[in-house]
Design a protein around this motif. Sequence first.
Motif, PDB file in Angstrom:
ATOM      1  N   LEU A  28       0.805  -1.209   0.000  1.00  0.00           N
ATOM      2  CA  LEU A  28       0.000   0.000   0.000  1.00  0.00           C
ATOM      3  C   LEU A  28       0.843   1.267   0.000  1.00  0.00           C
ATOM      4  O   LEU A  28       0.310   2.367  -0.004  1.00  0.00           O
ATOM      5  CB  LEU A  28      -0.906   0.031   1.237  1.00  0.00           C
ATOM      6  CG  LEU A  28      -1.974  -1.056   1.340  1.00  0.00           C
ATOM      7  CD1 LEU A  28      -2.767  -0.864   2.622  1.00  0.00           C
ATOM      8  CD2 LEU A  28      -2.874  -1.060   0.122  1.00  0.00           C
ATOM      9  N   SER A  29       2.146   1.114  -0.008  1.00  0.00           N
ATOM     10  CA  SER A  29       3.020   2.253   0.249  1.00  0.00           C
ATOM     11  C   SER A  29       2.923   3.353  -0.790  1.00  0.00           C
ATOM     12  O   SER A  29       3.322   4.485  -0.521  1.00  0.00           O
ATOM     13  CB  SER A  29       4.465   1.782   0.373  1.00  0.00           C
ATOM     14  OG  SER A  29       4.880   1.156  -0.819  1.00  0.00           O
ATOM     15  N   SER A  30       2.390   3.056  -1.955  1.00  0.00           N
ATOM     16  CA  SER A  30       2.298   4.069  -3.009  1.00  0.00           C
ATOM     17  C   SER A  30       0.922   4.715  -3.091  1.00  0.00           C
ATOM     18  O   SER A  30       0.693   5.557  -3.970  1.00  0.00           O
ATOM     19  CB  SER A  30       2.630   3.442  -4.364  1.00  0.00           C
ATOM     20  OG  SER A  30       3.931   2.915  -4.384  1.00  0.00           O
ATOM     21  N   TYR A  31       0.038   4.333  -2.186  1.00  0.00           N
ATOM     22  CA  TYR A  31      -1.357   4.749  -2.322  1.00  0.00           C
ATOM     23  C   TYR A  31      -1.877   5.469  -1.089  1.00  0.00           C
ATOM     24  O   TYR A  31      -1.518   5.131   0.052  1.00  0.00           O
ATOM     25  CB  TYR A  31      -2.242   3.529  -2.555  1.00  0.00           C
ATOM     26  CG  TYR A  31      -1.925   2.776  -3.815  1.00  0.00           C
ATOM     27  CD1 TYR A  31      -1.088   1.672  -3.782  1.00  0.00           C
ATOM     28  CD2 TYR A  31      -2.458   3.166  -5.031  1.00  0.00           C
ATOM     29  CE1 TYR A  31      -0.786   0.978  -4.937  1.00  0.00           C
ATOM     30  CE2 TYR A  31      -2.167   2.473  -6.191  1.00  0.00           C
ATOM     31  CZ  TYR A  31      -1.336   1.384  -6.139  1.00  0.00           C
ATOM     32  OH  TYR A  31      -1.043   0.695  -7.289  1.00  0.00           O
ATOM     33  N   GLY A  32      -2.739   6.440  -1.345  1.00  0.00           N
ATOM     34  CA  GLY A  32      -3.524   6.979  -0.252  1.00  0.00           C
ATOM     35  C   GLY A  32      -4.581   5.962   0.145  1.00  0.00           C
ATOM     36  O   GLY A  32      -5.043   5.178  -0.677  1.00  0.00           O
ATOM     37  N   ILE A  33      -4.940   5.975   1.410  1.00  0.00           N
ATOM     38  CA  ILE A  33      -5.938   5.058   1.939  1.00  0.00           C
ATOM     39  C   ILE A  33      -7.009   5.851   2.652  1.00  0.00           C
ATOM     40  O   ILE A  33      -6.703   6.810   3.378  1.00  0.00           O
ATOM     41  CB  ILE A  33      -5.305   4.064   2.926  1.00  0.00           C
ATOM     42  CG1 ILE A  33      -4.174   3.285   2.245  1.00  0.00           C
ATOM     43  CG2 ILE A  33      -6.361   3.111   3.491  1.00  0.00           C
ATOM     44  CD1 ILE A  33      -4.615   2.402   1.102  1.00  0.00           C
ATOM     45  N   CYS A  95     -12.371   0.353   4.676  1.00  0.00           N
ATOM     46  CA  CYS A  95     -11.177   1.000   4.162  1.00  0.00           C
ATOM     47  C   CYS A  95     -11.078   0.704   2.664  1.00  0.00           C
ATOM     48  O   CYS A  95     -11.628  -0.289   2.174  1.00  0.00           O
ATOM     49  CB  CYS A  95      -9.923   0.549   4.888  1.00  0.00           C
ATOM     50  SG  CYS A  95      -9.616  -1.235   4.870  1.00  0.00           S
ATOM     51  N   ALA A  96     -10.376   1.586   1.966  1.00  0.00           N
ATOM     52  CA  ALA A  96     -10.251   1.432   0.522  1.00  0.00           C
ATOM     53  C   ALA A  96      -9.014   2.153   0.040  1.00  0.00           C
ATOM     54  O   ALA A  96      -8.482   3.041   0.722  1.00  0.00           O
ATOM     55  CB  ALA A  96     -11.491   1.983  -0.183  1.00  0.00           C
ATOM     56  N   VAL A  97      -8.579   1.791  -1.149  1.00  0.00           N
ATOM     57  CA  VAL A  97      -7.389   2.368  -1.768  1.00  0.00           C
ATOM     58  C   VAL A  97      -7.795   3.512  -2.688  1.00  0.00           C
ATOM     59  O   VAL A  97      -8.698   3.352  -3.518  1.00  0.00           O
ATOM     60  CB  VAL A  97      -6.622   1.300  -2.575  1.00  0.00           C
ATOM     61  CG1 VAL A  97      -5.404   1.923  -3.244  1.00  0.00           C
ATOM     62  CG2 VAL A  97      -6.220   0.136  -1.694  1.00  0.00           C
ATOM     63  N   TRP A 113     -12.294  -2.096  -1.965  1.00  0.00           N
ATOM     64  CA  TRP A 113     -12.913  -1.934  -0.659  1.00  0.00           C
ATOM     65  C   TRP A 113     -12.782  -3.214   0.163  1.00  0.00           C
ATOM     66  O   TRP A 113     -13.008  -4.309  -0.349  1.00  0.00           O
ATOM     67  CB  TRP A 113     -14.382  -1.573  -0.814  1.00  0.00           C
ATOM     68  CG  TRP A 113     -14.608  -0.249  -1.453  1.00  0.00           C
ATOM     69  CD1 TRP A 113     -14.635   0.036  -2.787  1.00  0.00           C
ATOM     70  CD2 TRP A 113     -14.814   0.993  -0.783  1.00  0.00           C
ATOM     71  NE1 TRP A 113     -14.852   1.377  -2.986  1.00  0.00           N
ATOM     72  CE2 TRP A 113     -14.967   1.989  -1.775  1.00  0.00           C
ATOM     73  CE3 TRP A 113     -14.887   1.373   0.560  1.00  0.00           C
ATOM     74  CZ2 TRP A 113     -15.197   3.334  -1.459  1.00  0.00           C
ATOM     75  CZ3 TRP A 113     -15.120   2.698   0.864  1.00  0.00           C
ATOM     76  CH2 TRP A 113     -15.265   3.662  -0.137  1.00  0.00           C
ATOM     77  N   GLY A 114     -12.449  -3.053   1.440  1.00  0.00           N
ATOM     78  CA  GLY A 114     -12.461  -4.187   2.352  1.00  0.00           C
ATOM     79  C   GLY A 114     -13.888  -4.555   2.720  1.00  0.00           C
ATOM     80  O   GLY A 114     -14.834  -3.870   2.336  1.00  0.00           O
TER      81      GLY A 114
END
Length: 123
Positions: A28-33, A95-97, A113-114
């Motif tokens: 997930l390091s490249s994405y806003g959450i 939560c979602a990306v 989406w989770g």
Amino acid sequence: VQLQASGGGLVQAGGSLRLSCAASGRTLSSYGIGWFRQAPGKEREFVAAISWNGGSSYYADSVKGRITISRDHAKNTVYLQMDSLKPEDTAVYYCAVKVASGNYDGRRLYDFWGQGTLVTVSS
């Protein structure tokens, strides 16, 4: 990428919970959450979001000062610390990306989406 939200439960008004959003399949390091919530009979609404590097965070007015979003790149997890909970915070939290550019509170900018975790705050 698959997101797994957890940490929900039943808490009394004024109490605290910490939600976790763990990812698998991709970093997930490249994405806003973002975190959103949906109460019964209501539309899903924005709660909080964090930028890809954790340098910026965004909050709905209704939760400012009570909720803090953070992330741990090493654990590929984003957290939502919720304090001073109110009965109106009762909802399923998702939560979602963030996959598209634009304001962080825009639900349509998110994907993956989770499954959601239920938070119930009793009065």
